[in-house]
Scaffold this motif. Structure first.
Motif, PDB file in Angstrom:
ATOM      1  N   ASP A   1      -1.019   9.772 -10.128  1.00  0.00           N
ATOM      2  CA  ASP A   1      -0.049   8.793 -10.653  1.00  0.00           C
ATOM      3  C   ASP A   1      -0.643   7.953 -11.773  1.00  0.00           C
ATOM      4  OD1 ASP A   1      -1.708   7.360  -8.857  1.00  0.00           O
ATOM      5  OD2 ASP A   1      -0.150   5.866  -8.502  1.00  0.00           O
ATOM      6  N   VAL A   2      -1.911   7.562 -11.619  1.00  0.00           N
ATOM      7  CA  VAL A   2      -2.509   6.609 -12.571  1.00  0.00           C
ATOM      8  C   VAL A   2      -3.877   7.090 -13.056  1.00  0.00           C
ATOM      9  CG1 VAL A   2      -3.416   4.257 -12.824  1.00  0.00           C
ATOM     10  CG2 VAL A   2      -1.302   4.622 -11.545  1.00  0.00           C
ATOM     11  N   LEU A   3      -4.087   7.018 -14.372  1.00  0.00           N
ATOM     12  CA  LEU A   3      -5.430   7.155 -14.941  1.00  0.00           C
ATOM     13  C   LEU A   3      -5.902   5.740 -15.267  1.00  0.00           C
ATOM     14  CD1 LEU A   3      -7.805   8.778 -16.202  1.00  0.00           C
ATOM     15  CD2 LEU A   3      -6.507   8.813 -18.348  1.00  0.00           C
ATOM     16  N   ALA A   4      -6.929   5.289 -14.566  1.00  0.00           N
ATOM     17  CA  ALA A   4      -7.465   3.939 -14.812  1.00  0.00           C
ATOM     18  C   ALA A   4      -8.844   4.081 -15.451  1.00  0.00           C
ATOM     19  CB  ALA A   4      -7.467   3.141 -13.514  1.00  0.00           C
ATOM     20  N   THR A   5      -9.915   3.961 -14.678  1.00  0.00           N
ATOM     21  CA  THR A   5     -11.259   4.111 -15.277  1.00  0.00           C
ATOM     22  C   THR A   5     -11.633   5.577 -15.489  1.00  0.00           C
ATOM     23  OG1 THR A   5     -12.412   4.253 -13.158  1.00  0.00           O
ATOM     24  CG2 THR A   5     -12.047   2.044 -14.054  1.00  0.00           C
TER      25      THR A   5
ATOM     26  N   GLY B   1      -6.639 -10.808 -10.677  1.00  0.00           N
ATOM     27  CA  GLY B   1      -6.957 -10.288 -12.002  1.00  0.00           C
ATOM     28  C   GLY B   1      -6.424  -8.895 -12.263  1.00  0.00           C
ATOM     29  N   VAL B   2      -5.985  -8.191 -11.211  1.00  0.00           N
ATOM     30  CA  VAL B   2      -5.446  -6.834 -11.397  1.00  0.00           C
ATOM     31  C   VAL B   2      -3.926  -6.904 -11.497  1.00  0.00           C
ATOM     32  CG1 VAL B   2      -5.170  -4.552 -10.349  1.00  0.00           C
ATOM     33  CG2 VAL B   2      -7.348  -5.759 -10.133  1.00  0.00           C
ATOM     34  N   SER B   3      -3.374  -6.230 -12.524  1.00  0.00           N
ATOM     35  CA  SER B   3      -1.920  -6.112 -12.632  1.00  0.00           C
ATOM     36  C   SER B   3      -1.537  -4.736 -12.094  1.00  0.00           C
ATOM     37  CB  SER B   3      -1.511  -6.249 -14.105  1.00  0.00           C
ATOM     38  OG  SER B   3      -0.153  -5.899 -14.251  1.00  0.00           O
ATOM     39  N   PHE B   4      -1.045  -4.712 -10.869  1.00  0.00           N
ATOM     40  CA  PHE B   4      -0.772  -3.443 -10.192  1.00  0.00           C
ATOM     41  C   PHE B   4       0.540  -2.852 -10.702  1.00  0.00           C
ATOM     42  CE2 PHE B   4       0.625  -0.684  -6.714  1.00  0.00           C
ATOM     43  CZ  PHE B   4      -0.551   0.002  -6.431  1.00  0.00           C
ATOM     44  N   LYS B   5       0.497  -1.570 -11.060  1.00  0.00           N
ATOM     45  CA  LYS B   5       1.700  -0.876 -11.537  1.00  0.00           C
ATOM     46  C   LYS B   5       2.329  -0.161 -10.340  1.00  0.00           C
ATOM     47  CE  LYS B   5       0.395  -2.033 -15.718  1.00  0.00           C
ATOM     48  NZ  LYS B   5      -0.639  -3.028 -15.387  1.00  0.00           N
ATOM     49  N   ASP B   6       3.420  -0.745  -9.856  1.00  0.00           N
ATOM     50  CA  ASP B   6       4.071  -0.221  -8.651  1.00  0.00           C
ATOM     51  C   ASP B   6       5.126   0.812  -9.052  1.00  0.00           C
ATOM     52  OD1 ASP B   6       5.169   0.186  -6.157  1.00  0.00           O
ATOM     53  OD2 ASP B   6       6.333  -1.680  -6.179  1.00  0.00           O
TER      54      ASP B   6
ATOM     55  N   SER C   1      -3.623   9.372  -2.565  1.00  0.00           N
ATOM     56  CA  SER C   1      -2.376   9.739  -1.946  1.00  0.00           C
ATOM     57  C   SER C   1      -1.192   9.714  -2.915  1.00  0.00           C
ATOM     58  CB  SER C   1      -2.081   8.783  -0.773  1.00  0.00           C
ATOM     59  OG  SER C   1      -2.264   7.447  -1.196  1.00  0.00           O
ATOM     60  N   ARG C   2      -1.285   8.895  -3.942  1.00  0.00           N
ATOM     61  CA  ARG C   2      -0.111   8.781  -4.813  1.00  0.00           C
ATOM     62  C   ARG C   2       0.105   9.991  -5.706  1.00  0.00           C
ATOM     63  NH1 ARG C   2      -1.247   3.444  -7.523  1.00  0.00           N
ATOM     64  NH2 ARG C   2      -3.047   3.139  -6.188  1.00  0.00           N
ATOM     65  N   GLY C   3      -0.920  10.842  -5.812  1.00  0.00           N
ATOM     66  CA  GLY C   3      -0.741  12.096  -6.550  1.00  0.00           C
ATOM     67  C   GLY C   3       0.131  13.088  -5.797  1.00  0.00           C
TER      68      GLY C   3
ATOM     69  N   GLU D   1      -1.030   5.671 -17.740  1.00  0.00           N
ATOM     70  CA  GLU D   1      -2.417   5.554 -18.216  1.00  0.00           C
ATOM     71  C   GLU D   1      -2.678   4.090 -18.577  1.00  0.00           C
ATOM     72  OE1 GLU D   1      -3.393   8.255 -21.370  1.00  0.00           O
ATOM     73  OE2 GLU D   1      -5.182   7.111 -21.968  1.00  0.00           O
ATOM     74  N   LEU D   2      -3.741   3.547 -18.008  1.00  0.00           N
ATOM     75  CA  LEU D   2      -4.147   2.175 -18.357  1.00  0.00           C
ATOM     76  C   LEU D   2      -5.196   2.315 -19.458  1.00  0.00           C
ATOM     77  CD1 LEU D   2      -4.414   0.759 -14.702  1.00  0.00           C
ATOM     78  CD2 LEU D   2      -2.425   0.799 -16.233  1.00  0.00           C
ATOM     79  N   SER D   3      -4.726   2.367 -20.702  1.00  0.00           N
ATOM     80  CA  SER D   3      -5.612   2.785 -21.798  1.00  0.00           C
ATOM     81  C   SER D   3      -6.750   1.782 -22.018  1.00  0.00           C
ATOM     82  CB  SER D   3      -4.810   2.991 -23.084  1.00  0.00           C
ATOM     83  OG  SER D   3      -4.170   1.805 -23.439  1.00  0.00           O
TER      84      SER D   3
HETATM   85  N1  LIG Z   1      -3.571  -1.368 -11.988  1.00  0.00           N
HETATM   86  C1  LIG Z   1      -3.281  -0.338 -11.201  1.00  0.00           C
HETATM   87  N2  LIG Z   1      -2.018  -0.157 -10.753  1.00  0.00           N
HETATM   88  C2  LIG Z   1      -1.724   0.880  -9.943  1.00  0.00           C
HETATM   89  N3  LIG Z   1      -2.607   1.807  -9.564  1.00  0.00           N
HETATM   90  C3  LIG Z   1      -3.870   1.671  -9.990  1.00  0.00           C
HETATM   91  N4  LIG Z   1      -4.961   2.439  -9.779  1.00  0.00           N
HETATM   92  C4  LIG Z   1      -5.984   1.870 -10.430  1.00  0.00           C
HETATM   93  N5  LIG Z   1      -5.594   0.772 -11.076  1.00  0.00           N
HETATM   94  C5  LIG Z   1      -4.267   0.617 -10.812  1.00  0.00           C
END
Ligand SMILES: Nc1ncnc2[nH]cnc12
Ligand SMILES: O=P(O)(O)OC[C@H]1O[C@H](OP(=O)(O)OP(=O)(O)O)[C@H](O)[C@@H]1O
Length: 170
Positions: free
Chosen positions: A119-123, A17-22, A57-59, A149-151
């Motif tokens: 790297d990512v703003l999620a929740t 269910g998670v679409s990971f942003k690589d 770590s990704r920051g 940003e995962l708006s």
């Molecule tokens: N969907 C996502 N992709 C990459 N990094 C994340 N961190 C939290 N959610 C993520």
């Protein structure tokens, strides 16, 4: 190429269910990397920044470069138990349970103007915890910036009053 073209979406990672942003394709491409770094720096134009905090770590991929280019100090915010001197810690909520981030207490002086990068703003839980940690040490968060940003996860709602900038918005 557009910055977004460097991001690979991986369905169902790390869980269904998670679409990971690589972002690794962006890091691997010198033009993509430079474009992202330049645009993150553009976000800070006109701001005086003393310290750049990167979140493990990704920051850590861009924060030291931003610090260098801003003539500011780089501060690693680390997961628990990694920093050897007196630390300040802030817990935050994950989907299940809690985690924490720590920085050396001596890293922030009263009134320091701080840029937080990840790297990512999620929740927004991670960035909120980082802002609280800096506030508690007497620093001033002048901006949080992100590659992505995962708006749809509404992280901004947790960071009301904090200036936020993101390069790529989904
Ligand atoms: N969907 C996502 N992709 C990459 N990094 C994340 N961190 C939290 N959610 C993520
Ligand atoms: O806005 P939130 O919902 O708090 O999520 C964002 C955080 O999630 C990811 O980190 P992760 O914990 O996966 O660690 P990593 O950087 O070590 O991969 C990402 O790098 C952010 O730090």
């Amino acid at each position: 190429m557009n910055l977004r073209d460097y991001i690979t979406e991986v369905p169902n990672f790390p869980e269904k269910g998670v679409s990971f942003k690589d972002i690794t394709p962006l890091l691997e491409d010198p033009q993509g990397f430079a474009l992202a770094a330049d645009q993150l720096l553009d976000f800070t134009e006109g701001l005086h920044i003393d310290k750049v905090v990167g979140i493990e770590s990704r920051g850590f991929f861009f924060a030291p470069l931003l610090a260098h280019r801003l003539n500011a100090g780089f501060i690693p915010a680390r997961k628990p138990g990694k920093l050897p001197r007196k630390i300040h810690s802030q817990e935050y909520e994950l989907e299940y349970g809690t985690d924490a981030l720590e920085i050396h207490q001596a890293s922030i002086s009263e009134g320091d103007r701080v840029l937080i990068h990840d790297d990512v703003l999620a929740t927004g839980g991670t960035a909120r915890a980082m802002c609280d940690l800096i506030d508690n040490l007497g620093g001033v968060v002048v901006q949080c910036n992100f590659l992505i940003e995962l708006s749809f996860l509404n992280g901004r709602d947790k960071l009301e009053g904090v200036p936020l900038k993101s390069l790529i918005i989904y």
